[in-house]
Design an enzyme around this catalytic site. Structure first.
Site, PDB file in Angstrom:
ATOM      1  N   TRP A 190      -7.596   3.475 -10.517  1.00 25.05           N
ATOM      2  CA  TRP A 190      -6.857   3.468  -9.243  1.00 25.05           C
ATOM      3  C   TRP A 190      -7.541   2.547  -8.244  1.00 25.05           C
ATOM      4  CZ3 TRP A 190      -2.225   4.543  -7.458  1.00 25.05           C
ATOM      5  CH2 TRP A 190      -2.034   4.657  -6.082  1.00 25.05           C
ATOM      6  N   TRP A 191      -8.860   2.657  -8.151  1.00 26.10           N
ATOM      7  CA  TRP A 191      -9.597   1.789  -7.227  1.00 26.10           C
ATOM      8  C   TRP A 191      -9.409   0.322  -7.584  1.00 26.10           C
ATOM      9  CZ3 TRP A 191     -14.827   4.859  -7.149  1.00 26.10           C
ATOM     10  CH2 TRP A 191     -14.679   5.991  -6.351  1.00 26.10           C
ATOM     11  N   TYR A 245       0.847  -1.201   0.000  1.00 26.10           N
ATOM     12  CA  TYR A 245       0.000   0.000   0.000  1.00 26.10           C
ATOM     13  C   TYR A 245       0.880   1.249   0.000  1.00 26.10           C
ATOM     14  CZ  TYR A 245      -3.653   3.291   1.362  1.00 26.10           C
ATOM     15  OH  TYR A 245      -4.530   4.348   1.394  1.00 26.10           O
ATOM     16  N   HIS A 262       1.375   4.150  -3.115  1.00 20.86           N
ATOM     17  CA  HIS A 262       1.178   5.586  -2.901  1.00 20.86           C
ATOM     18  C   HIS A 262       2.474   6.372  -3.104  1.00 20.86           C
ATOM     19  CE1 HIS A 262      -2.771   4.465  -1.453  1.00 20.86           C
ATOM     20  NE2 HIS A 262      -3.089   5.737  -1.582  1.00 20.86           N
ATOM     21  N   TYR A 287      -3.627  16.419   1.355  1.00 23.81           N
ATOM     22  CA  TYR A 287      -4.259  15.115   1.586  1.00 23.81           C
ATOM     23  C   TYR A 287      -3.230  14.186   2.223  1.00 23.81           C
ATOM     24  CZ  TYR A 287      -7.002  10.931   0.136  1.00 23.81           C
ATOM     25  OH  TYR A 287      -7.730   9.761   0.081  1.00 23.81           O
TER      26      TYR A 287
END
Length: 104
Positions: A76-77, A18, A22, A41
């Site tokens: 992306w999802w 993960y 990112h 963010y």
């Protein structure tokens, strides 16, 4: 500008992947978020529970509500779905976190 926070959930054993995904965020996704009005963010990890806590600033006006229909966001999802708890369309499950305290 408003502040929004929410929780997401990682699956066990995927923290490193993960983080890697990112760290290598797609330039087109980064641009889409900025163009949509999302700034500052951050996503934090609770290592004990694998809960992710996201905080973002949202400009007014913004197009955040249109993101679920954007092809880059959908891709992306799909890319992230194996790592997280997701809805049927691979959108990460989100639990909104109401603001209790803010110090400026």
């Amino acid at each position: 500008m408003s502040i929004h926070a929410f929780r997401m959930q990682l699956k066990p054993g995927v923290v490193d992947e993960y983080r890697k995904r990112h760290d290598e965020i797609w330039p087109e996704l980064s641009a889409l978020l900025t163009e949509s009005g999302i700034h500052d963010y951050s996503i934090f990890l609770d290592e004990a529970t694998l809960a992710l806590f996201a905080v973002l600033k949202l400009a007014e006006p913004n197009t955040r509500d249109a993101l679920p229909d954007h092809p880059v966001m959908k891709r992306w999802w799909d890319h992230m779905a194996p790592l997280m708890e997701v809805e049927d369309n691979n959108r990460p499950k989100e639990w909104s976190l109401p603001l209790i305290f803010h110090h400026d």
